[in-house]
Design an enzyme around this catalytic site. Structure first.
Site, PDB file in Angstrom:
ATOM      1  CG  ASP A 115      -1.931   0.978   1.289  1.00 11.56           C
ATOM      2  OD1 ASP A 115      -3.187   0.860   1.322  1.00 11.56           O
ATOM      3  OD2 ASP A 115      -1.677   2.457   1.030  1.00 11.56           O
ATOM      4  CG  ASP A 127      -2.929   3.511  -2.325  1.00 12.52           C
ATOM      5  OD1 ASP A 127      -3.852   2.867  -2.084  1.00 12.52           O
ATOM      6  OD2 ASP A 127      -2.215   3.929  -1.422  1.00 12.52           O
ATOM      7  CD  GLU A 128      -5.600  -1.877  -0.259  1.00  7.30           C
ATOM      8  OE1 GLU A 128      -6.068  -0.822  -0.464  1.00  7.30           O
ATOM      9  OE2 GLU A 128      -6.030  -2.651   0.539  1.00  7.30           O
TER      10      GLU A 128
HETATM   11  N1  DCP Z   1      -8.369   8.429  -1.691  1.00 10.31           N
HETATM   12  C1  DCP Z   1      -9.582   9.482  -1.729  1.00 10.31           C
HETATM   13  N2  DCP Z   1     -10.353   9.580  -0.769  1.00 10.31           N
HETATM   14  C2  DCP Z   1     -10.295   9.014   0.333  1.00 10.31           C
HETATM   15  C3  DCP Z   1      -9.487   7.986   0.608  1.00 10.31           C
HETATM   16  C4  DCP Z   1      -8.458   7.614  -0.391  1.00 10.31           C
HETATM   17  O1  DCP Z   1      -9.353  10.001  -2.860  1.00 10.31           O
HETATM   18  N3  DCP Z   1     -11.399   9.135   1.050  1.00 10.31           N
HETATM   19  C5  DCP Z   1      -7.513   8.459  -2.513  1.00 10.31           C
HETATM   20  C6  DCP Z   1      -6.339   9.328  -2.211  1.00 10.31           C
HETATM   21  C7  DCP Z   1      -5.294   8.424  -1.597  1.00 10.31           C
HETATM   22  C8  DCP Z   1      -5.523   7.072  -2.248  1.00 10.31           C
HETATM   23  O2  DCP Z   1      -6.764   7.148  -2.439  1.00 10.31           O
HETATM   24  O3  DCP Z   1      -3.909   8.908  -1.619  1.00 10.31           O
HETATM   25  C9  DCP Z   1      -5.068   5.720  -1.544  1.00 10.31           C
HETATM   26  O4  DCP Z   1      -5.962   5.855  -0.286  1.00 10.31           O
HETATM   27  P1  DCP Z   1      -5.312   5.231   0.972  1.00 10.31           P
HETATM   28  O5  DCP Z   1      -6.163   4.623   1.762  1.00 10.31           O
HETATM   29  O6  DCP Z   1      -4.026   4.223   0.733  1.00 10.31           O
HETATM   30  O7  DCP Z   1      -4.389   6.502   1.467  1.00 10.31           O
HETATM   31  P2  DCP Z   1      -3.019   7.041   1.116  1.00 10.31           P
HETATM   32  O8  DCP Z   1      -2.272   6.357   0.299  1.00 10.31           O
HETATM   33  O9  DCP Z   1      -3.153   8.438   0.848  1.00 10.31           O
HETATM   34  O10 DCP Z   1      -2.471   7.233   2.549  1.00 10.31           O
HETATM   35  P3  DCP Z   1      -1.681   6.010   3.544  1.00 10.31           P
HETATM   36  O11 DCP Z   1      -0.225   6.280   3.599  1.00 10.31           O
HETATM   37  O12 DCP Z   1      -2.243   5.979   4.756  1.00 10.31           O
HETATM   38  O13 DCP Z   1      -1.890   4.753   2.539  1.00 10.31           O
HETATM   39 MG    MG Z   2      -2.164   4.193   0.473  1.00 10.92          MG
END
Ligand code: DCP
Ligand code: MG
Length: 420
Positions: free
Chosen positions: A25, A142-143
């Site tokens: 992730d 991203d996962e």
């Molecule tokens: N995303 C979004 N709205 C949300 C949650 C996520 O648009 N409510 C998008 C933005 C993130 C991406 O999806 O960058 C990936 O989600 P993640 O939950 O993996 O969050 P992040 O990668 O940003 O942070 P982390 O480091 O916690 O994985």
């Molecule tokens: Mg993420």
């Protein structure tokens, strides 16, 4: 490693399949992408807004860099609220190329979502993941889950995961957190456990201990609503949940109570199923110890052949190639296959050909056997629905039936090892 039992089929009992699962992730993914284009934003509080226009206060936070999270900015928060917590830098006066005086009041950078660009970065990451694993299930932008059973071993899983992380960072320039475990649920929790830049390996036999101290929210499928209800029952941690009375949980939550109980105990029999159309269908099964007796191998191959042919029928798949795999100690993966003139649906022929192919290994010790059909065609256009727990939320809690078969895409340019 827990013994997979004496040649049990994956999924026919409660034993998890004998597998090494890696969950990847990316850290603050959209923000990490923005930093690729604007390296000056590295180390700075950065908010990426959906429906956000530069200079405006509309939209919602898609993600925030870890520096911005320090100020309480979270995904899904209104931009207006984020701005209250972390005011926007006046970039005309002090743009990202200028230096931010850290003694000033908190301030951060705001950027609108640019999904096309993030997709292209995600594509580069995926190419690496497919290079590092036989089976990849992409869960979101991203996962992903990777089945790396045939690429590594538990003794060296940490180094393998580090290699995956380093390739992503070096070749794409974004940072991933990685979890390695024998089950999908433990791998997911592990990747989240030490974010950002995390790498957590949970070995077989450690899954229950790993889960025990975690708060119930960290059990996959437990959202804030369920967590509150569990707390009312005095259940605070995954360990509490794992040792709770399952009957009480079923009374309170129905069948889902049983599922949460199983998850908290780390029980998870799912395998990594690839995203998209299956290119092949296979089943494999490990012996507790290497087996020499040809009849025991044949017996297992018969069961696997039947299971694979049944899966193919249930998916409406015809196959043109039938193959077997024999893993000989220490970890030599041997595959043999035979192609037919045209696509067929013929379980007897799968068995006959698989038995012929495995007979080459009659005199060898074998610790794992597999049967595979490939070169698939779907004449009716019928495709299996991929299912799993992902996407479940408190609002959608029933969960879909679990898919047990292992399906592996055969990717050109890879060795026969990955081709199984
Ligand atoms: N995303 C979004 N709205 C949300 C949650 C996520 O648009 N409510 C998008 C933005 C993130 C991406 O999806 O960058 C990936 O989600 P993640 O939950 O993996 O969050 P992040 O990668 O940003 O942070 P982390 O480091 O916690 O994985
Ligand atoms: Mg993420």
């Amino acid at each position: 490693m827990p013994s997979p039992g004496d040649a049990t089929l994956p999924g026919v009992d409660d034993e998890p399949p004998d597998q090494i699962v890696l969950h990847v992730d990316m850290d603050c993914f959209y923000a990490a992408c923005e930093r690729l284009r604007e390296p000056e934003l590295r180390g700075e509080p950065l908010v990426v807004g959906m429906g956000y226009e530069p200079g405006d206060d509309i939209g919602a936070v898609a993600t925030a860099s870890y520096e911005a999270r320090e100020y309480g900015v979270e995904s899904a928060m209104a931009i207006s609220e984020a701005l209250d917590r972390l005011p926007r830098l006046d970039e005309d006066a002090d743009g990202p190329t200028g230096s931010r005086d850290t003694t000033d009041e908190p301030a951060g950078y705001y950027r609108p979502v640019d999904l096309d660009f993030y997709q292209s970065v995600a594509e580069d990451v995926r190419a690496i993941l497919h290079d590092c694993a036989d089976t990849v299930r992409e869960v979101s932008i991203d996962e992903a889950y990777l089945d790396v059973t045939d690429r590594t071993g538990w003794e060296v899983a940490d180094g393998f995961a580090r290699h995956v992380k380093q390739r992503i960072e070096r070749e794409v320039g974004v940072v991933a957190s990685v979890g390695v475990a024998p089950t999908l649920s433990a791998a997911k929790v592990a990747s989240d456990h030490d974010k950002p830049d995390g790498l957590v390996v949970v070995e077989p036999g450690e899954v229950a201990d790993f889960f025990a101290p975690l708060s119930v929210e960290e059990v996959h499928g437990v959202g804030p609503v369920t967590a509150r209800k569990l707390r009312e029952l005095g259940i605070e941690t995954a360990g509490d949940l794992a040792t709770a009375d399952p009957h009480e949980l079923v009374d309170r939550f129905g069948e889902r109570g049983r599922e949460l109980y199983d998850r908290a105990r780390g029980a998870d029999t799912r395998e990594v199923t690839p995203t998209g159309d299956p290119k092949s269908l296979s089943r494999e099964s490990a012996f507790a110890d290497a087996v020499e007796d040809p009849e025991r191998k044949r017996e297992q191959v018969r069961a696997l052949a039947e299971a694979v042919a049944t899966r193919a029928q249930s998916k409406g798949a015809l196959y043109r190639t039938i193959g077997v795999k024999a893993v000989t100690p220490p970890y030599d993966v041997n595959t043999r296959e035979r192609s037919l003139p045209g696509p067929i649906d013929d379980p007897d022929l799968v068995e006959t050909i698989a038995l012929e192919l495995i007979s080459e290994f009659d005199d060898d010790p074998v610790r794992k056997v597999g049967v595979r059909v490939s070169n698939l065609e779907f004449p009716t256009g019928e495709q299996a629905r991929l299912s799993g727990w992902d996407g479940e939320t408190d609002g959608q809690e029933t969960g879909e039936p679990r898919q047990q078969e292992r399906t592996t895409p055969s990717r050109s340019g890879q060795s026969s090892l990955t081709d199984f």
